[in-house]
Design an enzyme around this catalytic site. Structure first.
Site, PDB file in Angstrom:
ATOM      1  N   THR A  74       2.536 -13.227   8.829  1.00 49.12           N
ATOM      2  CA  THR A  74       3.289 -12.910  10.054  1.00 49.12           C
ATOM      3  C   THR A  74       3.646 -14.166  10.857  1.00 49.12           C
ATOM      4  OG1 THR A  74       1.164 -12.450  11.120  1.00 49.12           O
ATOM      5  CG2 THR A  74       2.397 -10.551  10.316  1.00 49.12           C
TER       6      THR A  74
ATOM      7  N   GLN B 247      12.945 -14.575   5.247  1.00 50.88           N
ATOM      8  CA  GLN B 247      11.629 -15.173   4.988  1.00 50.88           C
ATOM      9  C   GLN B 247      11.350 -15.036   3.498  1.00 50.88           C
ATOM     10  OE1 GLN B 247       8.217 -12.971   6.139  1.00 50.88           O
ATOM     11  NE2 GLN B 247       6.862 -14.739   6.162  1.00 50.88           N
TER      12      GLN B 247
ATOM     13  N   ARG C 266      27.319  27.472   4.284  1.00 52.09           N
ATOM     14  CA  ARG C 266      27.743  26.089   4.038  1.00 52.09           C
ATOM     15  C   ARG C 266      28.804  25.651   5.043  1.00 52.09           C
ATOM     16  NH1 ARG C 266      29.501  26.211  -1.873  1.00 52.09           N
ATOM     17  NH2 ARG C 266      30.058  24.070  -1.358  1.00 52.09           N
TER      18      ARG C 266
ATOM     19  N   ARG D 199       0.810  -1.226   0.000  1.00 55.25           N
ATOM     20  CA  ARG D 199       0.000   0.000   0.000  1.00 55.25           C
ATOM     21  C   ARG D 199       0.844   1.277   0.000  1.00 55.25           C
ATOM     22  NH1 ARG D 199      -3.738  -1.719   4.916  1.00 55.25           N
ATOM     23  NH2 ARG D 199      -2.050  -3.220   5.163  1.00 55.25           N
TER      24      ARG D 199
HETATM   25  C1  UD1 Z   1      -1.067  -7.155  11.566  1.00 53.74           C
HETATM   26  C2  UD1 Z   1      -1.914  -8.128  12.400  1.00 53.74           C
HETATM   27  C3  UD1 Z   1      -3.181  -7.420  12.852  1.00 53.74           C
HETATM   28  C4  UD1 Z   1      -2.818  -6.179  13.645  1.00 53.74           C
HETATM   29  C5  UD1 Z   1      -1.878  -5.266  12.838  1.00 53.74           C
HETATM   30  C6  UD1 Z   1      -1.366  -4.174  13.727  1.00 53.74           C
HETATM   31  C7  UD1 Z   1      -1.475 -10.369  11.545  1.00 53.74           C
HETATM   32  C8  UD1 Z   1      -1.986 -11.490  10.706  1.00 53.74           C
HETATM   33  N1  UD1 Z   1      -2.241  -9.294  11.626  1.00 53.74           N
HETATM   34  O1  UD1 Z   1      -1.829  -6.833  10.414  1.00 53.74           O
HETATM   35  O2  UD1 Z   1      -3.943  -8.291  13.665  1.00 53.74           O
HETATM   36  O3  UD1 Z   1      -3.999  -5.485  14.013  1.00 53.74           O
HETATM   37  O4  UD1 Z   1      -0.737  -6.001  12.352  1.00 53.74           O
HETATM   38  O5  UD1 Z   1      -0.513  -3.294  13.030  1.00 53.74           O
HETATM   39  O6  UD1 Z   1      -0.444 -10.500  12.141  1.00 53.74           O
HETATM   40  N2  UD1 Z   1       5.535  -9.176   7.735  1.00 53.74           N
HETATM   41  C9  UD1 Z   1       6.547 -10.082   7.499  1.00 53.74           C
HETATM   42  N3  UD1 Z   1       6.302 -11.177   6.728  1.00 53.74           N
HETATM   43  C10 UD1 Z   1       5.083 -11.414   6.192  1.00 53.74           C
HETATM   44  C11 UD1 Z   1       4.033 -10.493   6.441  1.00 53.74           C
HETATM   45  C12 UD1 Z   1       4.305  -9.383   7.217  1.00 53.74           C
HETATM   46  O7  UD1 Z   1       7.671  -9.889   7.971  1.00 53.74           O
HETATM   47  O8  UD1 Z   1       4.935 -12.438   5.504  1.00 53.74           O
HETATM   48  C13 UD1 Z   1       5.820  -7.992   8.558  1.00 53.74           C
HETATM   49  C14 UD1 Z   1       5.584  -6.697   7.824  1.00 53.74           C
HETATM   50  O9  UD1 Z   1       6.784  -6.244   7.205  1.00 53.74           O
HETATM   51  C15 UD1 Z   1       5.170  -5.752   8.936  1.00 53.74           C
HETATM   52  C16 UD1 Z   1       4.510  -6.679   9.962  1.00 53.74           C
HETATM   53  O10 UD1 Z   1       4.933  -7.981   9.649  1.00 53.74           O
HETATM   54  O11 UD1 Z   1       6.270  -5.117   9.528  1.00 53.74           O
HETATM   55  C17 UD1 Z   1       2.977  -6.608   9.920  1.00 53.74           C
HETATM   56  O12 UD1 Z   1       2.551  -6.989   8.638  1.00 53.74           O
HETATM   57  P1  UD1 Z   1       1.311  -6.282   7.922  1.00 53.74           P
HETATM   58  O13 UD1 Z   1       1.127  -6.934   6.606  1.00 53.74           O
HETATM   59  O14 UD1 Z   1       1.485  -4.831   7.956  1.00 53.74           O
HETATM   60  O15 UD1 Z   1       0.140  -6.751   8.891  1.00 53.74           O
HETATM   61  P2  UD1 Z   1      -1.245  -6.034   9.121  1.00 53.74           P
HETATM   62  O16 UD1 Z   1      -2.150  -6.341   7.985  1.00 53.74           O
HETATM   63  O17 UD1 Z   1      -1.021  -4.609   9.460  1.00 53.74           O
END
Ligand code: UD1
Ligand code: CA
Length: 477
Positions: A89, A83, A353, A18
């Protein structure tokens, strides 16, 4: 549970779709520093034993950013777990677990949640106590997008449902998961191994461990805070911008509490220097006034009673008491710094500068550039001028349009202008050259040789006015 057993996982592998950016999301900047650095600072303030950063999308850049942080902050046991592909997550945390010992209390942080306070995290670690699953939660007026905390009739937490999987009734729940949990490693290991991806996004959700904990009879504690900012995640440019404003307002308020007068705290910025990583630190004496739209970068000191006009950019500089920096002035000391003396007046539209050192009551006016030059007390360069690699004596008046020709195409050379010299307009001082004390250089002169003290120097074509001359007349066609 002692701090020595605390291990931290930072999830930083996601693409951040996004954001619509080529830069990995966790490297987007907040107050001049990558989001990830804010999160690593939290881990450091908790004295974590080990930090495992999960990388994936943009892994080399993310690892380089971590290395930069480690070298800037000192010793730290930081490991990476790759990963690939990014399947959610839960899948992310699974990659980190082989690097953690069974005795660990694991704090799982999100690389995109930068403003959580250390005391909040400490309270969460306490709530876990090495035997419970502790979740950071918050009630939001607009909970859209977040995982919702589903509680039983008696109030006990039952599970987390992700927004995309939630029913209309579940979406009405206003308590959300903040993306941060504290959990014993030995329990987390068992649960994460059993995660499935039969959900709306076909991802392995870390949040599914909550229902597993309940099923296993492990107590689940929701540590609910009322400060939404501490759990605010960055998923879009709009969210990043609103966190930036919140973060800046916080810094502005701290300055105002010290007595600094900010014309508008909503139009104030203090940033780390993204070139060097130098932290943004603004120190002000009493009765400092700062007008709107100024951006301060790195270490900046402003002395008592000094005033900064609107829309100035000031980096790595020391501005002494009573100095006035007029609007739209650009000051950047980079590594060497810039010094502005007591009572000096700079701007509007001036540029200082690295290595610019202005003494007391120096005036540097509009469209004047000063680099690696010292201007002694009372010297003035009021309009459209360049002083580079120069030593300028007391009370020197440096005329409009004059420049030091300090570069011969290969090397830089110094110009010395001794005390009380008057340099007329539009002069070129070809360095190396010294203008002797009390001398005058006539307007339009190109000075290539040293001048004795107290003399008038002219280095230009002599003026002629031709009386025999007639203006040409237009020929008949
Ligand atoms: C996640 C939570 C949600 C919570 C929200 C709070 C999950 C499934 N959901 O959603 O419940 O309310 O955070 O901010 O956990 N990431 C990885 N590997 C992946 C996917 C994500 O390292 O495969 C990292 C992303 O870089 C990020 C974090 O995990 O730093 C959260 O991922 P994101 O996709 O932003 O989760 P949300 O949809 O915000
Ligand atoms: Ca997120």
């Amino acid at each position: 549970m002692t701090a020595a057993m605390l291990d931290v996982i930072v999830m930083a592998a996601g693409k951040g779709t996004r954001m619509k950016s080529r830069i990995p999301k966790v490297l987007q900047r907040l107050a001049g520093r990558p989001l990830l650095h804010h999160v690593l600072d939290q881990a450091a303030s908790l004295l974590a034993r080990r930090v495992v950063v999960i990388t994936g999308h943009g892994a080399p850049e993310v690892e380089a950013a971590c290395a930069g942080w480690v070298s800037a902050t000192g010793q730290f046991d930081l490991k990476f777990a790759l990963q690939q592909p990014q399947l959610g997550t839960g899948h992310a945390v699974r990659q980190a677990l082989p690097l953690l010992a069974d005795d660990a209390l694991v704090l799982v942080l999100s690389g995109d949640v930068p403003l959580t306070r250390a005391e909040t995290l400490r309270a969460l670690v306490q709530a876990c106590g090495g035997e419970r699953l502790a979740l950071l939660t918050v009630r939001l007026a607009d909970p859209g997008g977040y995982g919702r905390i589903v509680r039983a009739a008696d109030g006990r937490v039952e599970r987390i449902v992700e927004h995309k999987d939630a029913s209309a009734a579940e979406r009405a729940i206003d308590e959300v998961y903040g993306g941060i949990m504290a959990v014993p490693a030995r329990l987390l290991r068992g649960w994460v191994a059993r995660l499935a991806n039969d959900n709306a996004q076909h991802e392995y959700y870390l949040t599914d461990v909550v229902a597993m904990a309940v099923a296993d009879g492990v107590p689940v504690v929701a540590h609910c805070i009322d400060d939404a900012l501490q759990v605010a995640g960055v998923n879009s440019p709009a969210q990043l911008a609103s966190l930036e404003r919140a973060c800046q307002l916080h810094q502005a308020q701290a300055l105002m509490e010290q007595g600094v007068r900010l014309m508008d705290p909503a139009r104030f910025d203090l940033r780390d220097d993204e070139r060097s990583g130098a932290p943004g630190v603004l120190r002000c004496g009493q009765d400092v006034e700062i007008d709107v739209g100024c951006i301060f970068t790195g270490a900046v000191e402003i002395g008592e009673g000094a005033r900064i006009g609107a829309y100035c950019c000031i980096a790595h500089a020391v501005i002494a008491a009573g100095a006035v920096i007029q609007p739209y002035t650009h000051i950047d000391g980079e590594a060497r710094g810039v010094q502005v003396g007591e009572g000096a007046r700079v701007g509007p539209f001036a540029r200082l500068r690295p290595g610019a050192e202005l003494g007391r009551d120096v005036h540097v006016g509009n469209f004047v550039e000063v680099k690696n030059s010292r201007l002694a007390d009372g010297a003035k360069a009021n309009h459209l001028a360049y002083l580079g690699d120069a030593t300028v004596g007391e009370r020197v008046n440096y005329g409009a349009g004059s420049i030091t020709a300090n570069y011969d195409g290969v090397n830089k050379h110094r110009t010395v202008i001794e005390h009380d010299v008057h340099v007329g307009s539009n002069c070129v001082l070809v360095a190396p050259v010294t203008i002797g004390a009390g001398g005058v250089v006539g307007a339009g002169s190109v000075v290539t040789q040293d001048t004795p003290p107290g003399v008038l120097t002219l280095g230009r074509g002599r003026q002629v006015s031709k009386t025999e001359w007639h203006r040409p007349a237009k020929k008949a066609p």
